[in-house]
Design a protein around this motif. Structure first.
Motif, PDB file in Angstrom:
ATOM      1  N   ALA A  53       0.737  -1.080   0.047  1.00 59.58           N
ATOM      2  CA  ALA A  53       0.218   0.047   0.151  1.00 59.58           C
ATOM      3  C   ALA A  53       0.822   1.360   0.046  1.00 59.58           C
ATOM      4  O   ALA A  53       0.545   2.179  -0.540  1.00 59.58           O
ATOM      5  N   SER A 177      -6.606  -2.058   5.629  1.00 57.91           N
ATOM      6  CA  SER A 177      -7.838  -2.375   5.223  1.00 57.91           C
ATOM      7  C   SER A 177      -9.148  -1.532   5.638  1.00 57.91           C
ATOM      8  O   SER A 177     -10.072  -1.268   4.721  1.00 57.91           O
ATOM      9  N   ASP A 179      -8.761   1.605   5.912  1.00 59.59           N
ATOM     10  CA  ASP A 179      -8.619   2.971   5.238  1.00 59.59           C
ATOM     11  C   ASP A 179      -9.464   4.037   5.833  1.00 59.59           C
ATOM     12  O   ASP A 179     -10.179   4.779   5.295  1.00 59.59           O
ATOM     13  N   SER A 184      -5.577   5.077   3.953  1.00 60.20           N
ATOM     14  CA  SER A 184      -4.655   4.048   3.606  1.00 60.20           C
ATOM     15  C   SER A 184      -3.671   3.350   4.574  1.00 60.20           C
ATOM     16  O   SER A 184      -4.040   2.959   5.680  1.00 60.20           O
ATOM     17  N   TRP A 185      -2.541   3.403   4.451  1.00 58.93           N
ATOM     18  CA  TRP A 185      -1.396   3.019   5.190  1.00 58.93           C
ATOM     19  C   TRP A 185      -1.024   3.910   6.522  1.00 58.93           C
ATOM     20  O   TRP A 185      -0.387   3.220   7.419  1.00 58.93           O
ATOM     21  N   GLN A 315      -0.172 -10.293  -1.629  1.00 57.32           N
ATOM     22  CA  GLN A 315      -0.910  -9.083  -1.668  1.00 57.32           C
ATOM     23  C   GLN A 315      -0.847  -8.514  -3.466  1.00 57.32           C
ATOM     24  O   GLN A 315      -1.655  -8.549  -4.033  1.00 57.32           O
ATOM     25  N   GLN A 320      -4.514 -10.801  -2.152  1.00 52.70           N
ATOM     26  CA  GLN A 320      -4.881 -10.602  -1.144  1.00 52.70           C
ATOM     27  C   GLN A 320      -4.779  -8.951  -0.679  1.00 52.70           C
ATOM     28  O   GLN A 320      -4.083  -8.410  -0.882  1.00 52.70           O
ATOM     29  N   ASP A 321      -5.864  -8.706   0.204  1.00 52.99           N
ATOM     30  CA  ASP A 321      -5.512  -7.373   0.714  1.00 52.99           C
ATOM     31  C   ASP A 321      -4.816  -7.292   1.889  1.00 52.99           C
ATOM     32  O   ASP A 321      -4.534  -8.461   2.349  1.00 52.99           O
ATOM     33  N   ALA A 322      -4.570  -6.217   2.448  1.00 51.89           N
ATOM     34  CA  ALA A 322      -3.606  -6.036   3.560  1.00 51.89           C
ATOM     35  C   ALA A 322      -4.052  -6.902   4.923  1.00 51.89           C
ATOM     36  O   ALA A 322      -3.473  -7.656   5.372  1.00 51.89           O
TER      37      ALA A 322
END
Length: 489
Positions: A53, A177, A179, A184-185, A315, A320-322
């Protein structure tokens, strides 16, 4: 796992340095001290899950991602021993508070970073602040906890470190995820801020101050030369592949060898003049320590690089999402924690526990390579859970007993210094592993598009083949390490 573990045996072999007048630790002191260890380790793992991300949001290069991860460990590694000596001289509580405060400010800088360069710089500061904070944890446990309860305190430290690794993976996935407010990160760094502020404030009230009776002088020349040597080694490894390996990268690698030789000369000169070198080279004349340090470097090079390539594969390659990536690490963390506890109960078996752990790591990486090769473009994240658990079990049996075995032959009065050198070796091994195995992974990946399962599976097999080779080398070298069970007997 990628962390600084409490050296098994430190509580057993080190003399009790508590001054007679120092009262037992207030009830809230130990949780606060352990919070510092938790935060230092958490920020290795939480960023691993957030790396894809971060790369997408900041338009960071592959080399930038490696520096965001390895830069933290490098400054952490270089400054650990100096941080311990500053605590001895100026006060462990003061250095712990200062380190936590600076760590908190650096976390704000990371969270607000407008670009990859700014984030890398803030991560370097984070590493320095962790190096000021973490050594005080060992020292304060030695000072605040009576000898008869110290083994339990160090056991609690080990549990906290293991928990930080597990929580880092899952929490990083949850925060990315979620967000939150489209951030985001960035919450993976914001989460440090309230914890840091509260810890600094409560430390002032609940943690008593302590200093070493005879504080060692700082070896600034040694620290400076070691910093230069590591920079000359790691930067070209990270930047070389995307730049096409220009001449400066090869010159830098050659210069790093000269810089490491200069570091040895500086340390010898400091020792000869009656000073306190950053590293007492005579430690390496003892076979358990010399062989053990090599094993630690190899082990942590494999562990940290594995987490990087596995996170990217889950990812960017497997979609895959985080959060999903973080959850796929949970079996590894659970099995690692359980195997670490088991290793403590099997300590009477000595080196056989370490050898079993190394062989399980080889089996785990080898089965992952075989599975990914056979699956090809049909590879899925779920298929990787079982071999990942094998790797976790192997590392749980290997890592903590290895750290204790390295310190087995060290004289009690040098346990603190040897622990600092050992912790530094863990971080250096991890940083160099991320750089070298990152080159191999990205080189095998090439210009593959995201979610190109076949390409990412191929890159993963190339990197994990190297990981398996490192673990096999550890297994082959373990017989050179004196058996800790024999020494105890």
């Amino acid at each position: 796992m990628a962390q600084t573990s409490p050296p098994a045996g430190a509580a057993r072999t080190a003399p009790d340095p508590r001054p007679d007048h120092l009262a037992p630790a207030p009830r809230g002191a130990l949780p606060l001290v352990l919070t510092g260890a938790f935060m230092a380790v958490l920020d290795t793992f939480i960023v691993l899950v957030a790396a894809p991300a971060i790369q997408a949001d900041l338009h960071a290069s592959d080399a930038d991602v490696q520096l965001i991860l390895a830069g933290y460990q490098l400054t952490y590694a270089v400054a650990l021993i100096t941080g311990a000596r500053l605590g001895d001289r100026f006060g462990r509580k003061r250095l712990f508070q200062t380190g936590m405060a600076l760590f908190t400010v650096a976390s704000v800088g990371c969270a607000l970073a407008p670009g990859a360069g700014f984030l890398i710089a803030a991560r370097l500061v984070q590493g320095l602040s962790a190096a000021a904070m973490f050594p005080q944890v060992f020292a304060l446990l030695q000072v605040l906890v009576p000898a008869e309860r110290r083994a339990r305190a160090f056991g609690a430290l080990g549990a906290v470190i293991g928990l930080a690794g597990a929580v880092g993976q899952v929490l990083g996935g949850v925060l990315v995820s979620a967000d939150l407010l489209g951030s985001s990160w960035r919450p993976v760094f914001w989460v440090n801020v309230p914890v840091g502020v509260v810890t600094v404030a409560l430390t002032a009230r609940y943690v008593p101050e302590s200093r070493a009776p005879r504080a060692r002088r700082l070896d600034l020349p040694g620290a400076g030369v070691l910093t230069v040597a590591l920079g000359l080694l790691v930067v070209p490894l990270v930047e070389g592949r995307p730049a096409g390996w220009p001449l400066w990268t090869w010159l830098s690698l050659a210069a790093s060898a000269l810089a490491f030789a200069a570091f040895v000369r500086v340390e010898r000169r400091v020792a000869a003049s009656g000073g306190e070198p950053l590293v007492r080279l005579r430690l390496f004349r003892e076979r358990p320590f010399a062989v053990g340090m090599l094993l630690v470097l190899l082990t942590y090079a494999g562990i940290n690089s594995f987490f990087l390539v596995f996170s990217l594969t889950l990812q960017d390659g497997l979609g895959q999402d985080a959060l999903g990536a973080g959850l796929y690490y949970t079996p590894f963390a659970v099995v690692f924690f359980a195997a670490s506890l088991l290793a403590g109960r099997l300590a009477h078996l000595g080196r056989r526990v370490l050898q079993a752990g190394a062989l399980l790591v080889v089996l785990g990486f080898g089965s992952t390579v075989a599975l990914a090769t056979a699956a090809g473009p049909g590879l899925s994240a779920g298929q990787l859970v079982a071999p990942l658990a094998l790797v976790g079990a192997g590392n749980g049996l290997l890592v903590t007993p290895l750290l204790g075995a390295v310190l087995t032959g060290v004289r009690p009065e040098e346990t603190g210094l040897a622990s600092g050198v050992l912790s530094t070796g863990q971080q250096i091994g991890g940083a160099v592993g991320v750089a070298v195995l990152g080159v191999l992974f990205y080189g095998a990946l090439g210009p593959a598009a995201h979610q190109d399962v076949a390409a990412y599976g191929h890159a993963l097999t190339c990197a994990l083949t190297a990981n398996a080779a490192l673990a096999a080398l550890v297994a082959l070298l373990l017989p050179l390490l004196p058996d800790p069970a024999t020494r105890r007997g």
